[in-house]
Design an enzyme around this catalytic site. Structure first.
Site, PDB file in Angstrom:
ATOM      1  N   MET A  41       0.833  -1.192   0.000  1.00 26.21           N
ATOM      2  CA  MET A  41       0.000   0.000   0.000  1.00 26.21           C
ATOM      3  C   MET A  41       0.875   1.252   0.000  1.00 26.21           C
ATOM      4  O   MET A  41       0.424   2.347   0.346  1.00 26.21           O
ATOM      5  CB  MET A  41      -0.944   0.015   1.205  1.00 26.21           C
ATOM      6  CG  MET A  41      -1.986  -1.084   1.167  1.00 26.21           C
ATOM      7  SD  MET A  41      -3.476  -0.720   2.134  1.00 26.21           S
ATOM      8  CE  MET A  41      -2.793  -0.431   3.748  1.00 26.21           C
ATOM      9  N   LEU A  44       6.682   2.895   1.690  1.00 20.46           N
ATOM     10  CA  LEU A  44       7.593   1.755   1.789  1.00 20.46           C
ATOM     11  C   LEU A  44       8.727   1.995   2.775  1.00 20.46           C
ATOM     12  O   LEU A  44       9.192   3.116   2.960  1.00 20.46           O
ATOM     13  CB  LEU A  44       8.161   1.427   0.408  1.00 20.46           C
ATOM     14  CG  LEU A  44       7.143   1.122  -0.691  1.00 20.46           C
ATOM     15  CD1 LEU A  44       7.864   0.672  -1.950  1.00 20.46           C
ATOM     16  CD2 LEU A  44       6.137   0.059  -0.244  1.00 20.46           C
ATOM     17  N   HIS A  48       9.405  -3.727   3.332  1.00 25.39           N
ATOM     18  CA  HIS A  48       8.893  -3.961   1.979  1.00 25.39           C
ATOM     19  C   HIS A  48      10.029  -4.325   1.018  1.00 25.39           C
ATOM     20  O   HIS A  48       9.879  -5.203   0.165  1.00 25.39           O
ATOM     21  CB  HIS A  48       8.201  -2.705   1.444  1.00 25.39           C
ATOM     22  CG  HIS A  48       6.981  -2.300   2.219  1.00 25.39           C
ATOM     23  ND1 HIS A  48       6.991  -1.245   3.101  1.00 25.39           N
ATOM     24  CD2 HIS A  48       5.726  -2.805   2.238  1.00 25.39           C
ATOM     25  CE1 HIS A  48       5.776  -1.112   3.618  1.00 25.39           C
ATOM     26  NE2 HIS A  48       5.001  -2.045   3.119  1.00 25.39           N
ATOM     27  N   SER A 196       7.044  -0.580  10.390  1.00 23.84           N
ATOM     28  CA  SER A 196       5.666  -0.381   9.955  1.00 23.84           C
ATOM     29  C   SER A 196       5.528   1.022   9.403  1.00 23.84           C
ATOM     30  O   SER A 196       6.150   1.965   9.914  1.00 23.84           O
ATOM     31  CB  SER A 196       4.692  -0.570  11.118  1.00 23.84           C
ATOM     32  OG  SER A 196       3.386  -0.140  10.767  1.00 23.84           O
ATOM     33  N   SER A 197       4.703   1.165   8.375  1.00 26.11           N
ATOM     34  CA  SER A 197       4.443   2.488   7.822  1.00 26.11           C
ATOM     35  C   SER A 197       3.811   3.410   8.858  1.00 26.11           C
ATOM     36  O   SER A 197       3.937   4.635   8.772  1.00 26.11           O
ATOM     37  CB  SER A 197       3.527   2.375   6.600  1.00 26.11           C
ATOM     38  OG  SER A 197       4.107   1.542   5.620  1.00 26.11           O
ATOM     39  N   ARG A 198       3.134   2.826   9.839  1.00 25.94           N
ATOM     40  CA  ARG A 198       2.457   3.639  10.858  1.00 25.94           C
ATOM     41  C   ARG A 198       3.395   4.116  11.968  1.00 25.94           C
ATOM     42  O   ARG A 198       2.986   4.928  12.812  1.00 25.94           O
ATOM     43  CB  ARG A 198       1.283   2.854  11.447  1.00 25.94           C
ATOM     44  CG  ARG A 198       0.149   2.636  10.447  1.00 25.94           C
ATOM     45  CD  ARG A 198      -1.027   1.900  11.068  1.00 25.94           C
ATOM     46  NE  ARG A 198      -2.191   1.897  10.187  1.00 25.94           N
ATOM     47  CZ  ARG A 198      -2.472   0.969   9.292  1.00 25.94           C
ATOM     48  NH1 ARG A 198      -1.632  -0.049   9.153  1.00 25.94           N
ATOM     49  NH2 ARG A 198      -3.548   1.032   8.542  1.00 25.94           N
TER      50      ARG A 198
END
Length: 293
Positions: A41, A44, A48, A196-198
């Protein structure tokens, strides 16, 4: 040239429709080349990129998809603020040897009249399931579409989202989708926090607390493998997470590693999974637990 040796030095070729994707992948298949798919999504990070690198080790060609899937976000989740920067993501993918970016829009993935949902069943009903209603149906649907659109030979997913990985394995098996699903170990910061992207949402104070999740999971796994009772160790782990300063705990669960059903004793491979909150940021992580001999 080795399948794992990066070749991409120019701007990453990008396609945005199913027909374009199938034309490129079809040419590779006609040339006898296997194709790996890395669904993302965007936003990155090194986790990823590790999927792409593993894909290159398995196949001569790697496609990454970039699609922020609206159907896997709940009404109070962060779809609108999810970070989006296609150019930056494409540059990162090119740097690790990705061959093609597939970046469809919502109309391409869910055209007018789209009405089908893939329901993954019991494997999605525990852990994150009750806290994110509809999430895994959204994941199962979009990933099924990506697998069928790309006709990839292998698809790679990170073990950090372990329930997602197992849901996708179940869906591919049940629907006879001809693809190998490959799990890739979680990539972590030096202090153990899963990438994590978050994580970008964490304040400095929250970031200092966050590694306690992985430390707690490791201690739980150690005690379980040493023969301690599942219920006792789980209760102790919950207390440790509360002391560490997590705002809220959605769950801490010891589960069967394949089905994600309850695991009362370590007579088979297990997984310790947890989801916690720091402010408005939800963190998930998990760790394997070896069965007792």
């Amino acid at each position: 040239m080795s399948a794992s040796a990066p070749r991409q030095t120019k701007a990453l070729p990008t396609v945005r429709t199913v027909s374009e994707l199938r034309r490129v992948v079809g040419a590779w298949h006609s040339a006898g080349e296997r194709v790996a798919l890395v669904p993302t999504m965007g936003a990155l990070h090194r986790g990823h990129l590790a999927l792409v690198e593993r894909g290159r080790a398995l196949c001569p060609r790697v496609v990454a998809s970039l699609f922020v899937n609206p159907t896997q976000f709940g009404p109070n989740e962060d779809f609108s603020r999810y970070p989006r920067d296609e150019a930056a993501d494409a540059a990162l993918l090119a740097g690790v040897g990705c061959d093609l970016l597939y970046a469809p829009d919502v109309a391409q993935m869910y055209p007018a009249g789209f009405a089908t949902t893939v329901m993954p069943g019991p494997i999605a009903e525990r852990q994150c399931g009750p806290f994110r209603p509809g999430h895994f149906a959204g994941v199962a649907t979009v990933v099924s579409k990506l697998l069928l659109q790309s006709k990839a030979d292998v698809a790679l997913f990170g073990e950090k989202d372990f329930q997602q990985l197992q849901v996708i394995r179940r869906v591919a098996r049940d629907l006879d989708i001809p693809v190998e699903i490959e799990g890739v170990p979680t990539v972590r910061e030096s202090d153990g926090l899963a990438l994590s992207s978050r994580n970008v949402y964490l304040t400095p104070e929250q970031r200092a607390v966050a590694p306690a999740l992985y430390r707690t999971l490791r201690e739980i796994a150690r005690r379980l493998e040493a023969g301690e009772d599942v219920g006792t160790v789980t209760a102790s782990g919950l207390a440790s997470l509360r002391r560490a300063g997590f705002t809220s705990i959605d769950y801490l669960d010891v589960a069967d590693a394949e089905t994600l059903g309850p695991l009362g004793s370590l007579d088979r491979a297990g997984r310790v999974l947890s989801a916690v909150w720091l402010g408005k940021t939800r963190l998930i992580d998990n760790i394997a637990v070896a069965p007792r001999q």
